[in-house]
Enzyme design. Structure first.
Site: not given
Ligand code: 13P
Length: 257
Positions: A9, A11, A100, A102, A172, A178, A218
């Site tokens: 992803n 982002k 997601h 976010e 997640e 992150g 992560s």
């Molecule tokens: P990270 O791997 O950067 O922690 O992000 C995970 C994520 O939100 C994947 O959709």
């Protein structure tokens, strides 16, 4: 056997030149082993919507699937700034990440909205990757399971038993995204088992055995093996580590048992 899915992803990262360079470098690492990898795993990248046309071109002839990070549930209309399922399909998009954290927490998407998107994805034969996950506060309050099971139940409202096997789930935990704080394989496995339990209850054993459940938060080249070798962890949804060809290629080639 459920095939593992290693999904990136991106982002809101990369511009077209960077995206094309990343795909070229990834293909150099992955395409030559694709026959071996294809036996037990799939690979997907989800670029920002505006990069989908150039990434689709860069992926021509590759076995890497193209995903989207979000979409609207309507086919078309007065929805300024949104992208529809037919638009994604027209560029060869096969998967779409929905709900997601976010989207839920920064853009206030509700379970009801996410459910409409899941149903729209299925209607258009896009594979929905339905994300669930508890916040730090919910985690600390011992409510992780309650939160993710509610998100799952509401996200799957109205999904028929014919369709459910085509849904991919992603656990997640928000506190792991992150932050460099990955859930332990045991923590993730226990939530994944409970999510599969909901599918078993609402549908049946055959469907519960078919649904794939990814872990995200992560994931790196260093921890992916221990996560995806767990029986209920069917792959990874990777943010930061999917932006570099060498780390994502290593993740794609993870040891699965
Ligand atoms: P990270 O791997 O950067 O922690 O992000 C995970 C994520 O939100 C994947 O959709």
């Amino acid at each position: 056997m459920r095939k593992k899915l290693l999904a990136g992803n991106w982002k809101m990262n990369l511009v077209p030149t960077e995206a094309r360079a990343l795909i070229a470098a990834l293909r150099a690492e992955i395409d030559r082993d694709s026959a071996t990898l294809a036996k037990d795993r799939e690979v997907m990248v989800a670029p920002p919507a505006i990069l989908i046309p150039s990434v689709a071109q860069a992926l021509a002839g590759s076995s890497i699937f193209l995903g989207a990070q979000n979409m609207h549930f309507e086919d078309k209309g007065a929805f300024t700034g949104e992208v529809s399922p037919p638009m994604l399909k027209s560029y060869g998009v096969t998967h779409v990440i929905l709900g997601h954290s976010e989207r839920r927490h920064v853009f206030n998407e509700s379970d009801e909205l996410i459910n409409k998107k899941v149903l729209a994805a299925l209607k258009h034969r896009l594979v929905p990757i339905l994300c669930v996950g508890e916040t730090q506060e919910e985690h600390d309050g011992g409510r992780a399971l309650e939160v993710v099971l509610r998100q799952l139940e509401r996200g799957l409202e109205g999904v028929s038993s014919e369709a459910v096997a085509g849904v991919i789930l992603a656990y997640e935990p928000v506190w792991a995204i992150g932050t460099g704080r990955t859930a332990t394989p045991e923590q993730a496995e226990s939530i994944h088992g409970a999510l599969r339990g909901v599918i078993l209850e609402r549908y049946d054993r055959a469907h519960a055995d078919q649904v794939r459940i990814l872990y995200g938060g992560s994931v790196t080249a260093d921890n992916v093996d221990s996560l995806i070798s767990k029986p209920d962890i069917d792959g990874a949804l990777v943010g930061g580590a999917s932006l570099k060809a060498d780390s994502f290629a290593r993740i794609v080639k993870a040891r699965t048992h």
